[in-house]
Every structure is written in C-alpha cells, then in structure tokens.
Design a protein around this motif. Structure first.
Motif, PDB file in Angstrom:
ATOM      1  N   ILE A   3      -0.993   3.136   0.504  1.00  0.00           N
ATOM      2  CA  ILE A   3      -0.777   3.918  -0.723  1.00  0.00           C
ATOM      3  C   ILE A   3      -2.030   4.713  -1.068  1.00  0.00           C
ATOM      4  O   ILE A   3      -1.979   5.898  -1.414  1.00  0.00           O
ATOM      5  CB  ILE A   3      -0.376   3.000  -1.891  1.00  0.00           C
ATOM      6  N   LEU A 294       1.858   8.208  -7.815  1.00  0.00           N
ATOM      7  CA  LEU A 294       1.152   8.242  -6.539  1.00  0.00           C
ATOM      8  C   LEU A 294      -0.134   9.060  -6.624  1.00  0.00           C
ATOM      9  O   LEU A 294      -1.176   8.654  -6.103  1.00  0.00           O
ATOM     10  CB  LEU A 294       2.061   8.828  -5.459  1.00  0.00           C
ATOM     11  N   ALA A 298      -2.332   5.847  -8.624  1.00  0.00           N
ATOM     12  CA  ALA A 298      -2.658   5.051  -7.444  1.00  0.00           C
ATOM     13  C   ALA A 298      -4.153   4.990  -7.140  1.00  0.00           C
ATOM     14  O   ALA A 298      -4.657   3.916  -6.765  1.00  0.00           O
ATOM     15  CB  ALA A 298      -1.889   5.574  -6.228  1.00  0.00           C
ATOM     16  N   THR A 302      -5.517   1.299  -6.753  1.00  0.00           N
ATOM     17  CA  THR A 302      -5.825   0.788  -5.411  1.00  0.00           C
ATOM     18  C   THR A 302      -7.311   0.499  -5.252  1.00  0.00           C
ATOM     19  O   THR A 302      -7.697  -0.432  -4.531  1.00  0.00           O
ATOM     20  CB  THR A 302      -5.365   1.782  -4.336  1.00  0.00           C
TER      21      THR A 302
END
Length: 387
Positions: A3, A294, A298, A302
């Motif tokens: 991702i 995203l 993200a 992340t």
C-alpha cells in the motif's frame, strides 16, 4: 508495504505528470498595450450580502479603467437590504455607475445565481459591451484589476479569463482548510492543462470571470448552464465547446472577503457542492473515497504502522510518499503566506475533505442537496455540459 509503495508511486506521478498542479506561477498572461479600451459591464449577483458588500462593492466602484465600464448588481431576493445598501454605497463612494435590479425568484429549472446572472447579463447586453466581468458579491478587486484582466484577455486572445480569488485566511480553521481547497482544485483541474494551446482540462473560478460578450452569446450562456450547481466549471466548458479560448490562474489583485471562521462554515462551503462535482454518482463517490484514502491517508498510516510493526520498507515508502506530498503543498502555503509547518498536516485536512464529500452525498440522498442562502437544490439535473 505494498500500500505504501503504491501510494509513493502515485505521488511521484502527481509530482511530475499532473500538469505540475502544485506550482503557483500561473498568473495573468502578458497584457496588451491598448490604444482604445473596450466597453465592459460588471455583473454582480448578490443574495443577502449586506455583511460583505461594504468591503467589496467600493472596490468595484473605484476601478481605474480607461474605457467605459458600469456595474449591474442583481439583488437576488435578499432579505437583508442588500439592494438598498448597494445604492447607498454608490452614493457615498461615487465612481463607476451602478444599476441595481431585483428580478425576483428564479424560474423553475434555474439555480439562483445563474438566474441572477441572466437578468444582469440581459441588462448589460443592452449597452453592447465587448466584455462582461462576472464577479461575486464577496470579491474585492484592486483598483487596476479590471484594466489588467481586459489587457490580458486582449493580449492572449482569450474569450474567458478567470482568476481564482485569494480566499480569506485568518482563523485557525481557515489556515488548515482554505489553502488545501485551492490545492485540491488545482490538482483536479491543473491550470497548465487549462491554459495550454491544446488544453487537456477546462475550468474557471466563479468569483472572477471576464467573458467576451460574443463568446457568451455563441455558447448560450447562461441559458445553456441554467441548472448547473458548479456553474463556473460549466460556463468554462460551454465556452470551450463553442470554440472559445479559456485561461485560469491564481489572483494577485482579487480577494474574497467572506469569512469562514469556524469548521461548520467551511464544512458547508465544501459539502454543498462536493457530490455535484462527482455528478451524483455513488460509484464515483466510492472511487473518490478510496483514492483519497490511498493518496493522502496511506502515507502517514503506513509510515507509523511500519515503525510500530518493525516493517522498515513500509515505513520508508510511507515516509517518502508523505514527504513528496508535503513538498508539493509548500508553494500553496507560500502563496497564502501561511507557516510552512502546516504542510505535513495535509493528510488530516484531506480526511476532513473526505468526510465533507461523504456528508454531501448523504445530504443529497436525504433530499437536501446543494444548499445556499436558504435555497436547496435537492436533486438537480446535470446541466448539458456536465454530462
């Protein structure tokens, strides 16, 4: 990790392949030195604008324009004395001649602003001006604004020249949300793509649009876009489809004086038209939510997850994506003269915009739709140029 890597790849593409949307150097094109200045009619739709009119209308009255220019303010069924205040301001300040009209409630099938524009443009066309300046009642212009707009339109051969007014940034919420609003708009409609000889996008900013009268007639404006909620983009598309040239950039001489001091004020500003921008399509909404997650959420998620879980590759990819995002936001913060330390907070701002967009869809399906100044467009049909 994957991702984070995909998000990083997307950000590298946005950095280099999306028309350099993050740069803020698209200002008025080169001006022409004019021997004779064309006639201009300034059309101002105004609904319950008594709070901001004393800050904006005097700036129009004081325009230092070498040619003939006059102002038509359309009082769109205001309940706060907008029309009377406009007449009083004209008497106090002098300057360009002002005509105030009150056409009443819009006919069926028209949004309020476009109905007001129709009445003002009809009056203006009776004077046969070469250009129409369509500007909102909360927009203040520097004294040379009209002169620079006309000179740039003539110099570049443009049928429509639009400037995105510098929005007010004073409160904490405005600092957090307003620069991002313009940043997201530029990402969706890269100014370079709009202004290119072979354009790849089309848009305008409704607060300040200089429109050649002949181009408006040829494009059927405003009748052709009478149901459009996002009227500025619709007008630009109609002009371009009829063969006109369009230019859009950031403003140096045009400022919005409307305050949005609280989160609720900004939330309503965004959510009233966000779902209309997605053409009221639930699949597009789902794609937009996934894309925002995203691209903007993200990277920090992340990065932090990689740090806490011991996944160095996820942490590095997330950190790099977050860094690219932060770097692309810096020019907009500079343009708005805001602390550069706000740049890393863009993911949080994007989360707010994601929630505003979802709320816009919820209001639409509840039958409330786009709402502004007491009017609600529950389920507006798409204007022809939005299909």
């Amino acid at each position: 990790m994957w991702i984070a890597v995909v998000s990083l790849v997307v950000w590298l593409w946005l950095l280099l392949g999306q028309g350099f949307f993050w740069r803020t150097d698209q200002r008025l094109p080169p001006r022409a030195e004019l021997a004779e200045w064309p006639d201009v009619a300034v059309v101002v739709p105004a609904r319950d604008e008594a709070a901001v009119l004393p800050l904006s209308l005097p700036s129009l009255l004081a325009q230092d324009y070498p040619g003939r220019a006059e102002i038509f303010l359309v009082d769109d069924s205001s309940a706060d004395g907008t029309g009377e205040l406009a007449r009083r301001l004209a008497e106090e300040h002098g300057g360009l001649p002002l005509t105030v009209v009150a056409p009443g409630e819009p006919e069926a099938g028209w949004t309020g602003k476009l109905w007001a524009l129709r009445q003002g443009m009809a009056l203006a066309r009776a004077r046969d001006p070469e250009y129409l300046l369509l500007t909102d009642a909360d927009i203040a212009h520097r004294p040379d604004s009209l002169r620079e707009l006309v000179a740039s339109a003539r110099g570049g051969g443009f049928d429509l020249v639009s400037q995105m007014a510098r929005l007010r940034v004073a409160s904490g919420w405005e600092r957090l949300i307003v620069p991002a609003f313009v940043y997201f708009f530029a990402q969706l409609y890269p100014f370079r793509w709009i202004n290119a000889r072979r354009p790849r996008a089309t848009a305008a900013a409704g607060g300040c649009v200089l429109l050649r009268t002949e181009a408006a007639r040829r494009a059927g404006i405003p009748d052709a876009v009478r149901q459009a909620v996002i009227d500025d983009v619709s007008v630009a598309r109609a002009v371009r489809r009829s063969g006109g040239r369009v230019w859009l950039g950031l403003a140096d001489r045009v400022d919005s004086v409307r305050p949005y001091p609280g989160l609720g004020d900004l939330w309503r500003m965004v959510s009233r038209s966000a779902y209309a921008q997605l053409r009221h399509n639930p699949l597009v909404l789902l794609g937009t939510v996934a894309g925002l997650a995203l691209v903007y959420l993200a990277p920090p998620v992340t990065f932090l997850a990689g740090l806490s879980g011991g996944d160095a590759r996820a942490a590095w990819a997330g950190a790099l994506a977050w860094l690219v995002m932060t770097v692309t936001y810096l020019p907009m913060l500079r343009y708005y003269r805001q602390p550069l330390a706000l740049a890393p907070t863009l993911p949080f701002t994007a989360l707010l915009y994601l929630l505003m967009t979802v709320d816009s869809a919820v209001q639409h399906y509840r039958g409330r739709g786009a709402a502004w100044k007491g009017r609600t467009y529950a389920r507006p049909e798409a204007a022809p140029e939005q299909r």
